[in-house]
Design an enzyme around this catalytic site. Structure first.
Site, PDB file in Angstrom:
ATOM      1  N   ASN A   9       1.299 -20.368  27.990  1.00 24.13           N
ATOM      2  CA  ASN A   9       0.114 -20.830  27.745  1.00 24.13           C
ATOM      3  C   ASN A   9      -0.142 -22.276  28.663  1.00 24.13           C
ATOM      4  O   ASN A   9       0.437 -23.212  28.193  1.00 24.13           O
ATOM      5  CB  ASN A   9      -0.299 -21.205  26.360  1.00 24.13           C
ATOM      6  CG  ASN A   9      -1.745 -22.004  26.082  1.00 24.13           C
ATOM      7  OD1 ASN A   9      -2.445 -22.131  27.099  1.00 24.13           O
ATOM      8  ND2 ASN A   9      -1.909 -22.458  25.012  1.00 24.13           N
ATOM      9  N   HIS A  95      -6.197 -20.091  19.186  1.00 25.45           N
ATOM     10  CA  HIS A  95      -4.981 -21.400  19.339  1.00 25.45           C
ATOM     11  C   HIS A  95      -5.630 -22.579  18.502  1.00 25.45           C
ATOM     12  O   HIS A  95      -6.781 -22.869  18.488  1.00 25.45           O
ATOM     13  CB  HIS A  95      -5.087 -21.526  20.627  1.00 25.45           C
ATOM     14  CG  HIS A  95      -3.877 -22.540  21.164  1.00 25.45           C
ATOM     15  ND1 HIS A  95      -3.924 -23.836  20.927  1.00 25.45           N
ATOM     16  CD2 HIS A  95      -2.690 -22.243  21.552  1.00 25.45           C
ATOM     17  CE1 HIS A  95      -2.710 -24.368  21.215  1.00 25.45           C
ATOM     18  NE2 HIS A  95      -2.143 -23.346  21.439  1.00 25.45           N
ATOM     19  N   GLU A 167       1.973 -20.258  14.854  1.00 30.28           N
ATOM     20  CA  GLU A 167       2.320 -21.743  15.758  1.00 30.28           C
ATOM     21  C   GLU A 167       1.937 -22.836  14.651  1.00 30.28           C
ATOM     22  O   GLU A 167       0.937 -23.238  14.482  1.00 30.28           O
ATOM     23  CB  GLU A 167       1.312 -21.889  16.727  1.00 30.28           C
ATOM     24  CG  GLU A 167       1.649 -20.830  17.688  1.00 30.28           C
ATOM     25  CD  GLU A 167       1.143 -21.071  19.188  1.00 30.28           C
ATOM     26  OE1 GLU A 167       1.921 -21.251  19.955  1.00 30.28           O
ATOM     27  OE2 GLU A 167      -0.021 -21.767  19.365  1.00 30.28           O
ATOM     28  N   GLY A 173       3.320 -28.944  20.912  1.00 27.44           N
ATOM     29  CA  GLY A 173       3.422 -30.195  21.820  1.00 27.44           C
ATOM     30  C   GLY A 173       3.987 -31.501  21.377  1.00 27.44           C
ATOM     31  O   GLY A 173       3.890 -32.727  21.988  1.00 27.44           O
TER      32      GLY A 173
HETATM   33  C1  PEP Z   1       1.140 -23.708  22.468  1.00 27.35           C
HETATM   34  O1  PEP Z   1       0.212 -24.806  22.428  1.00 27.35           O
HETATM   35  O2  PEP Z   1       0.724 -22.798  22.062  1.00 27.35           O
HETATM   36  C2  PEP Z   1       2.457 -24.300  22.296  1.00 27.35           C
HETATM   37  C3  PEP Z   1       3.478 -23.459  21.537  1.00 27.35           C
HETATM   38  O3  PEP Z   1       2.869 -25.579  22.911  1.00 27.35           O
HETATM   39  P1  PEP Z   1       4.280 -26.238  23.183  1.00 27.35           P
HETATM   40  O4  PEP Z   1       5.238 -25.212  23.533  1.00 27.35           O
HETATM   41  O5  PEP Z   1       3.947 -27.178  24.111  1.00 27.35           O
HETATM   42  O6  PEP Z   1       4.393 -26.746  21.794  1.00 27.35           O
END
Ligand code: PEP
Length: 250
Positions: A9, A95, A167, A173
């Site tokens: 992503n 998301h 997630e 992040g």
């Molecule tokens: C995301 O935003 O779907 C994500 C997993 O971000 P990151 O890998 O940067 O934590």
């Protein structure tokens, strides 16, 4: 046997030159990726360039979002038919950044899930709890609520053509990753919930982990029995890191 999926992503990052360089790097390293399917989800405006670069390669592409409508007076939006027209395979829906910054509630997410499927796209449905919700032991009830809205709207059969990404919002992040055990516990919970509705669908659906996945933690996460790959934010912007995760996925 579920084929691992590693999906990037890119969020709102990069210009045409960055995208081209990143894809060149990914394509150059594909020979070392044994079994994982790879996909990238660029910003909408880069999709045509990404599509022409990846056409004929095994790497797929998708949208980070789509509108609930198929066409019409919806200024600023991009629809499922448009994504399909540019060869997208996937569309991320729900998301946590869409949920929190753009007010997308479970009902809108369920409509977007349907809009993706109506147009031959596979939705990557994101679910996950915030830090406060985890502290309150509400992880399972949050996931239940997020899944139930989609299940009520579209039925368990619709999950035969879907991917779910767990997630935890606190891991996105932030550099904080759920431990493999923590992630597996939630993945097993999700699969267990689906088993109760349709064992065949539950056995086939790919459940991705997302949240600061990197080459050095990917192997342990993806080795968990119910983790079938990753949805990758930051690390998907560097070919070496994205490929490192893809290699770790098998
Ligand atoms: C995301 O935003 O779907 C994500 C997993 O971000 P990151 O890998 O940067 O934590």
């Amino acid at each position: 046997m579920r084929q691992p999926l590693v999906a990037g992503n890119w969020k709102m990052n990069g210009d045409q030159a960055d995208a081209s360089k990143l894809l060149d790097g990914i394509l150059a390293g594909l020979a070392d990726v044994k079994s994982a399917e790879l996909a990238v989800c660029p910003p909408f405006i880069l999709i045509p360039a990404v599509a022409s670069k990846l056409a004929g390669s095994p790497v797929k592409w998708g949208g980070q979002n789509l509108d609930t409508h198929h066409s019409g007076a919806y200024t600023g939006e991009v629809s499922g038919p448009m994504l399909k027209d540019f060869g997208c395979t996937y569309a991320i829906v729900g998301h946590s950044e869409r949920r929190s910054y753009y007010g997308e509630d479970d009902n809108v997410v369920a409509m977007k899930f349907g809009a993706a499927q109506d147009n031959g796209l596979t939705p990557i449905l994101c679910v996950g709890e915030s830090l406060e919700e985890r502290a309150e032991n509400a992880t399972e009830s949050v996931i239940n609520r997020q899944l139930d809205e989609v299940l009520d709207a579209h039925g368990i059969a619709s999950f035969a053509n879907a991917v779910i990404a767990y997630e935890p919002v606190w891991a996105i992040g932030t550099g904080k990753t759920a431990t493999p055990e923590m992630a597996q516990e939630v993945h097993a919970y999700i699969r267990g919930k689906l088993v109760g509705l349709d064992a065949g669908v539950a056995a086939g659906i790919r459940l991705l982990y997302g949240g600061s996945m990197k080459p050095d933690n990917a192997a342990e996460l993806i080795a968990q029995p119910d983790i079938d790959g990753g949805l990758i934010g930051g690390a998907s912007l560097k070919a070496e890191d994205f490929l490192g995760i893809a290699k770790a996925a098998g």
